[in-house]
Design an enzyme around this catalytic site. Structure first.
Site, PDB file in Angstrom:
ATOM      1  N   HIS A  11      34.937  47.175  49.783  1.00  0.00           N
ATOM      2  CA  HIS A  11      34.862  45.859  50.422  1.00  0.00           C
ATOM      3  C   HIS A  11      34.686  44.755  49.382  1.00  0.00           C
ATOM      4  CE1 HIS A  11      33.109  43.362  53.977  1.00  0.00           C
ATOM      5  NE2 HIS A  11      33.552  42.563  53.031  1.00  0.00           N
ATOM      6  N   HIS A  13      36.713  40.851  48.656  1.00  0.00           N
ATOM      7  CA  HIS A  13      37.803  39.888  48.917  1.00  0.00           C
ATOM      8  C   HIS A  13      38.329  39.418  47.567  1.00  0.00           C
ATOM      9  CE1 HIS A  13      36.553  39.446  53.200  1.00  0.00           C
ATOM     10  NE2 HIS A  13      35.394  39.821  52.675  1.00  0.00           N
ATOM     11  N   HIS A 189      35.141  43.144  60.094  1.00  0.00           N
ATOM     12  CA  HIS A 189      33.860  42.485  59.829  1.00  0.00           C
ATOM     13  C   HIS A 189      33.104  42.354  61.158  1.00  0.00           C
ATOM     14  CE1 HIS A 189      35.472  41.507  55.922  1.00  0.00           C
ATOM     15  NE2 HIS A 189      34.383  40.839  55.582  1.00  0.00           N
ATOM     16  N   GLU A 192      27.341  41.085  60.849  1.00  0.00           N
ATOM     17  CA  GLU A 192      26.858  40.363  59.665  1.00  0.00           C
ATOM     18  C   GLU A 192      26.236  39.052  60.148  1.00  0.00           C
ATOM     19  OE1 GLU A 192      29.862  38.605  57.208  1.00  0.00           O
ATOM     20  OE2 GLU A 192      28.528  38.305  55.506  1.00  0.00           O
ATOM     21  N   ASP A 270      31.501  42.416  48.071  1.00  0.00           N
ATOM     22  CA  ASP A 270      31.984  41.353  48.970  1.00  0.00           C
ATOM     23  C   ASP A 270      32.721  40.230  48.228  1.00  0.00           C
ATOM     24  OD1 ASP A 270      32.438  40.321  51.474  1.00  0.00           O
ATOM     25  OD2 ASP A 270      30.388  39.701  51.873  1.00  0.00           O
ATOM     26  N   ASP A 271      32.016  39.232  47.716  1.00  0.00           N
ATOM     27  CA  ASP A 271      32.612  38.131  46.922  1.00  0.00           C
ATOM     28  C   ASP A 271      31.757  37.979  45.667  1.00  0.00           C
ATOM     29  OD1 ASP A 271      34.582  37.029  48.955  1.00  0.00           O
ATOM     30  OD2 ASP A 271      32.716  36.769  50.077  1.00  0.00           O
TER      31      ASP A 271
HETATM   32 ZN   LIG Z   1      33.645  40.515  53.553  1.00  0.00          ZN
END
Ligand SMILES: [Zn+2]
Length: 324
Positions: A11, A13, A189, A192, A270-271
């Protein structure tokens, strides 16, 4: 230290993974002033609104097929140098269209970078095409139809990201039917920014093999048991969750209770530079803040490979690489 451990990630991006040094080089190339979004080689933002502004500004520094090749190669090489053997990146052909590059060139550029990273380091990687939830069900259906064409062999899965508090999961069931029929792996997603109900909705309407985040399931004991019983894999991103205040601190993060309840969990970034983290740091936090020992961390990495969207010979090869 977790430097000796093999790693895997499901996961991330890709636009959110741009190393700040690469973003600075891109900004110089295009003559863009980045003083309001990059300081001391780190991305700067204070709240969700300025996070989105910063994210979009960084994404706008990648414009051509070659830029996307550089981005994928830079991120995957960094991962490989930290002992990562497998990575899935979340990609948005809608973004490729928005910037006028076109979805196909965007995918081709990323694929070229993935292949270059593999040639250099051996890291295996795949792309998950994502629909953008806040653009609405019709937009996500057309993204799903694009994904279903499987324009590149490195595209093996589909995700749904974006503002989780808009639209119900049921409205996206048709999009997921399209990609399921095309043989793509499914993740979404949920759990969250929205609560446990969104994870339950995802299980009922999408029937994914994995859930992106899913951590808010912790508020519903019956749901935690269902996740464990059904073997659904959670792509957990602790650093992202703390950064976005989904939980106040690592001590109250539910990775440990979910693991202990038998839920199949994995570690993800994630990021990463936006949340001042990296996959390595997620492994470090699991080891030194959350108290997972090496064998427990290896089990999470193994879960990632077991639930990776790859063909079986690749999975076997990756599983055996875990022991080398
Ligand atoms: Zn994400």
């Amino acid at each position: 230290m977790t430097a000796h451990l093999k790693k895997a990630e499901l996961h991330c991006h890709i636009e959110g993974a741009a190393p700040p040094e690469l973003a600075l080089r891109q900004a110089r190339k295009y003559g863009i002033d980045t003083s309001n979004i990059i300081r001391d080689k780190a991305y700067v933002w204070e709240d969700f609104t300025s996070f989105v502004r910063c994210y979009d500004a960084v994404a706008s520094l990648f414009r051509t097929e070659g830029d996307y090749a550089l981005l994928a190669e830079a991120y995957l090489t960094e991962l490989a140098e930290a002992g990562t053997i497998y990575s899935e990146i979340i990609v948005s052909p809608d973004h490729g269209n928005t910037i006028g590059l076109g979805a196909d060139a965007y995918i081709e550029g990323l694929a070229a970078g993935m292949e270059a990273a593999k040639a250099r380091t051996g890291i295996e990687s795949r792309m998950l095409i994502t629909g953008i939830r806040h653009l609405g069900p019709e937009s996500v259906i057309s993204t799903a139809e694009y994904a279903a064409m499987r324009r590149h062999p490195l595209v093996t899965g589909f995700n749904l990201a974006g503002e989780e508090r808009m639209h119900s999961v049921a409205e996206f069931a048709r999009a997921f039917d399209i990609v399921r029929d095309a043989g793509l792996g499914l993740t979404i997603h949920a759990g969250e920014l929205s609560g446990a109900f969104s994870v339950r909705d995802a299980l009922d309407h999408v029937r994914p093999a994995r859930i992106s985040h899913g951590v808010r399931a912790i508020d519903d004991a019956g749901l935690v048991k269902r996740l464990a019983d059904e073997g659904v894999v959670l792509e957990v991103c602790p650093g992202s969750n703390i950064s976005l205040k989904v939980f106040p601190d690592f001590a109250s993060h539910p990775l440990r209770p979910l693991y202990d309840a038998g839920v199949r969990v994995t570690l993800n970034s994630d990021d990463p530079p936006f949340f001042h983290t990296s996959l390595v740091q997620e492994y470090e936090i699991a080891a030194h803040v959350m108290g997972f020992d090496d064998s427990e961390i290896d089990r999470m990495t193994r879960t990632a490979i077991e639930s990776a969207f790859v063909d079986e010979p690749t999975r076997e090869r990756l599983l055996s690489a875990l022991h080398v």
